[in-house]
Design an enzyme around this catalytic site. Structure first.
Site, PDB file in Angstrom:
ATOM      1  N   LYS A   1     -12.702 -34.569 -15.493  1.00 12.81           N
ATOM      2  CA  LYS A   1     -11.564 -35.274 -16.085  1.00 12.81           C
ATOM      3  C   LYS A   1     -10.445 -35.400 -15.062  1.00 12.81           C
ATOM      4  O   LYS A   1     -10.011 -34.409 -14.468  1.00 12.81           O
ATOM      5  CB  LYS A   1     -11.071 -34.542 -17.332  1.00 12.81           C
ATOM      6  CG  LYS A   1      -9.992 -35.317 -18.093  1.00 12.81           C
ATOM      7  CD  LYS A   1      -9.750 -34.724 -19.474  1.00 12.81           C
ATOM      8  CE  LYS A   1      -8.679 -35.500 -20.221  1.00 12.81           C
ATOM      9  NZ  LYS A   1      -9.054 -36.918 -20.429  1.00 12.81           N
TER      10      LYS A   1
ATOM     11  N   HIS B   1     -10.979 -29.017 -20.649  1.00 14.14           N
ATOM     12  CA  HIS B   1     -11.910 -30.127 -20.476  1.00 14.14           C
ATOM     13  C   HIS B   1     -12.814 -29.880 -19.269  1.00 14.14           C
ATOM     14  O   HIS B   1     -12.550 -29.004 -18.440  1.00 14.14           O
ATOM     15  CB  HIS B   1     -11.163 -31.447 -20.281  1.00 14.14           C
ATOM     16  CG  HIS B   1     -10.710 -32.074 -21.555  1.00 14.14           C
ATOM     17  ND1 HIS B   1      -9.509 -31.765 -22.148  1.00 14.14           N
ATOM     18  CD2 HIS B   1     -11.306 -32.988 -22.368  1.00 14.14           C
ATOM     19  CE1 HIS B   1      -9.373 -32.468 -23.259  1.00 14.14           C
ATOM     20  NE2 HIS B   1     -10.455 -33.217 -23.415  1.00 14.14           N
TER      21      HIS B   1
END
Length: 233
Positions: free
Chosen positions: A136, A132
């Site tokens: 995040k 990600h």
């Protein structure tokens, strides 16, 4: 529908655009805690905030008997309490770690593959990996945890853990790279070959579209739901 957006970061802004394109009215765009005064009497709340704020955000909305669609991950230790509250208030709550149609099909595929591979667990070692964007905050991702739970349900593993698979702990590698919307892999490796299934998101639009579809679907319903109910997979 009248939709309140709780959490107005990148996902909130994309949900805003998609909801309006589907004919819905956005009655609140909140970066702060929702209250009866600032929610403006919506039909449904879509909550994409952060792990520290999610519990109180959802609780406030459910206590006002407003259905909540939640996509925030990293707060799930309190999920059972929230679900009990939704039932007690006779309203609706839908949580998903990922709202895209593709990933929900991937969840079903992951469970099926785990069932097929279970008899061959001595030959094949399973490992999960998620990638990600660097913004995040939680690791592993909620989607990776959902995938791990799908494997655990159909195997001899008893829990998941960060990093490498060891013993009865199913391993998840959590990597962070600039501006990656989300890539999830499940692979089974033996001495002679490897079987891998992989889902790659190209943008956040798939997540946002699914969240709006969930909001449309939940109108008039009571109870606890997930995206399997919405998509029927």
């Amino acid at each position: 529908m009248k939709i309140a957006l709780v959490g107005y970061g990148k996902m909130g802004k994309i949900i805003d655009q998609i909801a309006q394109s589907r004919g819905h009215e956005i009655v609140a765009r909140l970066a702060e805690t929702p209250t009866v005064e600032n929610l403006n009497n919506p039909d449904v709340v879509i909550e994409f905030s952060n792990p520290d704020a999610a519990y109180q955000n959802i609780k406030n909305c459910l206590e006002l008997k407003i259905p909540v669609i939640c996509g925030t991950t990293g707060w799930l230790e309190q999920r059972s309490e929230i679900e009990a509250l939704a039932v007690r208030e006779n309203t609706a709550f839908l949580y998903s770690s990922n709202f895209s149609l593709g990933i929900n099909l991937f969840f079903a595929l992951n469970k099926k593959l785990a069932q097929l591979m279970h008899p061959f667990s001595e030959e094949y070692r399973v490992q999960l990996e998620e990638i990600h964007h660097t913004h995040k905050k939680d690791a592993p991702s909620g989607t990776a945890i959902s995938l791990a739970e799908g494997v655990i349900e159909n195997s001899d593993f008893t829990s998941w853990k960060l990093e490498k698979t060891e013993g009865q702990g199913l391993g998840i590698f959590a990597l962070r790279k600039d501006e990656v919307p989300g890539t999830h892999s499940v692979y089974y490796r033996s001495e002679v070959d490897e079987i891998e299934i992989k889902h790659t998101a190209f943008s956040r639009k798939g997540f946002a579209s699914g969240a709006v579809m969930a909001a449309e679907w939940i109108k008039g319903k009571k109870g606890i739901f997930n995206m399997k109910d919405v998509f029927g997979v």
